[in-house]
Structure formats: structure tokens, C-alpha cells
Design an enzyme around this catalytic site. Structure first.
Site, PDB file in Angstrom:
ATOM      1  N   THR A 104       0.544  -1.177  -0.082  1.00  0.00           N
ATOM      2  CA  THR A 104       0.067   0.383   0.207  1.00  0.00           C
ATOM      3  C   THR A 104       0.744   1.300  -0.190  1.00  0.00           C
ATOM      4  O   THR A 104       0.672   2.640  -0.985  1.00  0.00           O
ATOM      5  CB  THR A 104      -1.597  -0.244   1.355  1.00  0.00           C
ATOM      6  OG1 THR A 104      -1.956  -1.600   1.073  1.00  0.00           O
ATOM      7  CG2 THR A 104      -1.919   1.179   0.995  1.00  0.00           C
ATOM      8  N   ASP A 127      -7.170  -4.876  -1.682  1.00  0.00           N
ATOM      9  CA  ASP A 127      -7.182  -5.513  -0.458  1.00  0.00           C
ATOM     10  C   ASP A 127      -8.119  -5.242   0.026  1.00  0.00           C
ATOM     11  O   ASP A 127      -8.616  -4.655   0.828  1.00  0.00           O
ATOM     12  CB  ASP A 127      -5.642  -4.689  -0.094  1.00  0.00           C
ATOM     13  CG  ASP A 127      -5.547  -5.604   1.164  1.00  0.00           C
ATOM     14  OD1 ASP A 127      -6.113  -6.726   1.342  1.00  0.00           O
ATOM     15  OD2 ASP A 127      -4.473  -5.467   1.365  1.00  0.00           O
TER      16      ASP A 127
HETATM   17  N1  LIG Z   1       9.553   2.077   3.340  1.00  0.00           N
HETATM   18  C1  LIG Z   1       8.799   1.518   5.068  1.00  0.00           C
HETATM   19  N2  LIG Z   1       9.617   1.703   6.209  1.00  0.00           N
HETATM   20  C2  LIG Z   1       9.354   1.933   6.848  1.00  0.00           C
HETATM   21  N3  LIG Z   1       8.061   1.145   7.020  1.00  0.00           N
HETATM   22  C3  LIG Z   1       7.481   0.911   6.220  1.00  0.00           C
HETATM   23  C4  LIG Z   1       7.848   1.321   5.049  1.00  0.00           C
HETATM   24  N4  LIG Z   1       7.016   0.539   3.870  1.00  0.00           N
HETATM   25  C5  LIG Z   1       5.193   0.978   4.689  1.00  0.00           C
HETATM   26  N5  LIG Z   1       6.374   0.739   6.124  1.00  0.00           N
HETATM   27  C6  LIG Z   1       5.280  -0.450   6.800  1.00  0.00           C
HETATM   28  O1  LIG Z   1       4.643  -1.411   6.697  1.00  0.00           O
HETATM   29  C7  LIG Z   1       3.689  -1.396   7.541  1.00  0.00           C
HETATM   30  C8  LIG Z   1       2.834  -2.012   5.857  1.00  0.00           C
HETATM   31  O2  LIG Z   1       2.974  -1.186   5.139  1.00  0.00           O
HETATM   32  P1  LIG Z   1       1.637  -1.488   3.811  1.00  0.00           P
HETATM   33  O3  LIG Z   1       0.523  -1.509   4.332  1.00  0.00           O
HETATM   34  O4  LIG Z   1       2.465  -0.390   3.000  1.00  0.00           O
HETATM   35  O5  LIG Z   1       2.498  -3.024   4.030  1.00  0.00           O
HETATM   36  P2  LIG Z   1       1.252  -3.595   3.178  1.00  0.00           P
HETATM   37  O6  LIG Z   1       1.614  -4.722   2.252  1.00  0.00           O
HETATM   38  O7  LIG Z   1       0.181  -2.868   1.747  1.00  0.00           O
HETATM   39  O8  LIG Z   1       0.495  -4.665   3.956  1.00  0.00           O
HETATM   40  P3  LIG Z   1      -0.761  -5.811   4.078  1.00  0.00           P
HETATM   41  O9  LIG Z   1      -0.509  -6.891   3.072  1.00  0.00           O
HETATM   42  O10 LIG Z   1      -1.031  -5.483   5.381  1.00  0.00           O
HETATM   43  O11 LIG Z   1      -2.011  -4.841   2.779  1.00  0.00           O
HETATM   44  C9  LIG Z   1       3.292  -0.149   7.975  1.00  0.00           C
HETATM   45  O12 LIG Z   1       2.636   0.023   8.989  1.00  0.00           O
HETATM   46  C10 LIG Z   1       4.078   0.644   7.284  1.00  0.00           C
HETATM   47  O13 LIG Z   1       3.855   2.291   7.844  1.00  0.00           O
END
Ligand SMILES: Nc1ncnc2c1ncn2[C@@H]1O[C@H](COP(=O)(O)OP(=O)(O)OP(=O)(O)O)[C@@H](O)[C@H]1O
Length: 334
Positions: A104, A127
Site C-alpha cells: 500500500t 485488498d
Molecule cells: N519503507 C518503509 N519503511 C518503514 N516502514 C514501512 C515502509 N513501507 C511500509 N512500512 C510500514 O509497514 C507497514 C505495512 O505497510 P503497508 O500497509 O504499506 O504494507 P502492505 O503490504 O500493503 O500490507 P498488507 O499486506 O497488510 O496490505 C505499515 O505500518 C507501514 O507504515
């Protein structure tokens, strides 16, 4: 579909990682990729991942897998971003990967960067566990595109509600010959015909929609509105998809749904004579026709989704990952 890979979390290179305590496992991964007799497309896909090349699959040899590009890299050129913004032709980007790796965050960042580079952009979360609203600090769950403020070019965002999509499908399919019609026919004394329908296993098909169906329908709905003239200005469409297992099913789903809907259309033909009788008694023909049209429309949209997935000129699957052995192993399944 073409492939590329982003790492949202770390700039640690695979080369460096493989020199650490993960080296043996990483070497095994690459051995499997490069030596496997039946892994040609896997090699190419992995090549796409590690080299961040967005050219079509099966056109370039597998050369150097020991590279990683990162969206958060110091140089945007290293992430292939220049190439991603260069064309004015409409392009679709599907971001997927293991749960919690930053899909995301990358989808939101990528959409903002597209908009700031002059591309009117739509970013859509398919999602079921949405977090796009949190990323933009705006409520995107209302079912309509929401403008994101403060960018150079228009950026609109939306979270699809899979429950609503699923209900719409169930309503259409049941009206068009699913278990609802079967029950109805039973009550009409047409039990024998209803028994014949058993071979189509419609109850199983319709009462329990397969995993991933809601997401496929969500994407088909998105396509429905992005294809309308009103939205023709958008040149970048970014999909924030569900974690990998779900998305893998999604990628093969249009074919499955095409067959499923085909079964329903077959059923419709079987019912033709019976429904004439029903029509004469209850005047239901109009409703049935309407539902049938919806089903046909759904089938057409599914075909468009399938074509979209298969078109490497317009669609890229961006694998978001953290550079660990486990996540890379998972990538081999994509
Ligand atoms: N580059 C980064 N550095 C540090 N933390 C990050 C980074 N990218 C994402 N995060 C953190 O990791 C967590 C998950 O991020 P995100 O929701 O974007 O992942 P996702 O793959 O979409 O998750 P899901 O599979 O649950 O949908 C969040 O708390 C986000 O703030």
C-alpha cells in the site's frame, strides 16, 4: 504482463545479502531459478524482478539475477521510474507481494509520483484489508473516486468494497439460473429438470464464491468506469492488491470465471423452455432477461480483465518485497 520488483523497506542488495549468513539459501534460490528445466518463464520473471526490466516476458535471456532495484533507492533511475513515466499511453500497475511488505505504501507513493510527473492517475485498493485511506489520511471507502489534494496532476483514490461486489454477483447469478431458480423450479413441480441441473454443481459454484472472486469482480468494476469517456484522461492506473496467495488466485481467476459464467449461460439455455412456461404463469421473463444480461456483461468484463493481465505492453505486475530469503522464495511462485 511484464514484471518488476520494488523493495519498500530496505536498500540492502541481494548481492550483499548473499554474502551474509543467507548466502547458501540465496545461492540455492538462484540455482533453482537458473538451472530448472521447466523454469524458463520463472527465470525470465525473476530476471524482471531483479533487474527491474519492464519488457515483455520471454524476450530477453536470463543474465544477471544478482541485482535489486528499489523504489526508495537513491537514484530513481535505478528503480526504472523514468521508464515508468515516459509513455503517455495508459498503463496499469498492479502491486502485489507478501503481507505487510509495503504494497500500500508503494502503491500510494507510486501514484503520487505519477501525478507529480504529469500523469492523471487513479489508485485503487482491491485488498479487502484496506489501508489506502490511512496512507492518504482520507476516507476512500465510499465507493466513488476521491480526489487527493495538493498534487500537480489529478490523483483520485478508491477502496473497493469486496462484500458489495460479491453480493452483486450472487444476486445476478442466482437470478440467472443458480440455486435460487433451482429451488423455485422445485416448488413449481419441475423437480426432474432441477435434478438434471445438479450435474452443473451450481449450488457449489454460486452459494460459495471461490476465494479471489470478489477481487476479480472489483477489478472488473474498476475497469468498467475507467473505460468510460469520463475517465479517459487517466494515463496511470495503480492497483494495490491483496497479499500474494490471494493475488495468485486472482491472476488465474478470469479464466475460471469465464468457464463458470459459461456454465450459467448453458444453464440459461437449458431453462429456456421451462422459463417460457414460468413466464406465462408469473410473467418473470423480464427479470430473467435482465439478470442474464448482467451476467453476460460480467463475462465480457472478465474477458477484458484477462486481456489486461495478458498484455505486457500496458500492464506491469510490480512485486513489492523485502530482501529476505523467505520473501524471495515466495516470489518464485508468482
Ligand atoms: N519503507 C518503509 N519503511 C518503514 N516502514 C514501512 C515502509 N513501507 C511500509 N512500512 C510500514 O509497514 C507497514 C505495512 O505497510 P503497508 O500497509 O504499506 O504494507 P502492505 O503490504 O500493503 O500490507 P498488507 O499486506 O497488510 O496490505 C505499515 O505500518 C507501514 O507504515
Amino acid at each position: 504482463m511484464a514484471y518488476r520488483c520494488f523493495s519498500s523497506v530496505s536498500l540492502v542488495s541481494i548481492r550483499r545479502l548473499s554474502a551474509t549468513n543467507s548466502s547458501m539459501a540465496m545461492a540455492a534460490v538462484f540455482h533453482r531459478i537458473s538451472k530448472g528445466q521447466n523454469c524458463t518463464s520463472l527465470c525470465i520473471i525473476t530476471n524482471r524482478c531483479f533487474n527491474s526490466i519492464s519488457s515483455p516476458i520471454n524476450t530477453k535471456p536470463f543474465k544477471n539475477p544478482f541485482q535489486e532495484r528499489s523504489l526508495s533507492a537513491i537514484s530513481e533511475a535505478a528503480a526504472g521510474f523514468d521508464e515508468m513515466v515516459s509513455s503517455t499511453q495508459r498503463k496499469y500497475y498492479m502491486l502485489g507481494g507478501k503481507g505487510g511488505v509495503g504494497k500500500t505504501s508503494c502503491a500510494a507513493s507510486l501514484a503520487v509520483k505519477f501525478a507529480n510527473h504529469g500523469h492523471p492517475t487513479i489508485v485503487v485498493s482491491t485488498d479487502p484489508a484496506h489501508s489506502l485511506s490511512d496512507s492518504f489520511a482520507q476516507d476512500l471507502s465510499g465507493g466513488t473516486l476521491v480526489p487527493v489534494e495538493g498534487l500537480d496532476s489529478p490523483l483520485f483514490a478508491l477502496e473497493i468494497n469486496p462484500e458489495i461486489s460479491r453480493e452483486e454477483f450472487l444476486t445476478a447469478s442466482q437470478k440467472s439460473g443458480g440455486s435460487g431458480v433451482k429451488d423455485f423450479m422445485d416448488s413449481m413441480g419441475l423437480g426432474m429438470l432441477a435434478d438434471q441441473l445438479g450435474e452443473l454443481k451450481l449450488g457449489e459454484l454460486l452459494d460459495t464464491p471461490p476465494p479471489g472472486m470478489d477481487e476479480a469482480i472489483a477489478i472488473s468494476k474498476v475497469m468498467q468506469f475507467v473505460e468510460s469517456p469520463e475517465y479517459s484522461m487517466f494515463t496511470r492506473i495503480v492497483f494495490d492488491t491483496a497479499p500474494t496467495g490471494h493475488t495468485l488466485r486472482l491472476l488465474s481467476l478470469p479464466d475460471f470465471l469465464d468457464a463458470s459464467i459459461g456454465k450459467m449461460m448453458k444453464l440459461k439455455k437449458k431453462l429456456a423452455s421451462a422459463t417460457s412456461a414460468i413466464k406465462s404463469v408469473f410473467g418473470k421473463e423480464e427479470t430473467r432477461q435482465d439478470a442474464s444480461d448482467k451476467l453476460e456483461q460480467l463475462r465480457e468484463r472478465m474477458a477484458k480483465v484477462r486481456d489486461l493481465f495478458h498484455n505486457s505492453n500496458t500492464t506491469e505486475f510490480v512485486i513489492v518485497t523485502i530482501p529476505t530469503v523467505m520473501t524471495l522464495l515466495l516470489l518464485l511462485t508468482i
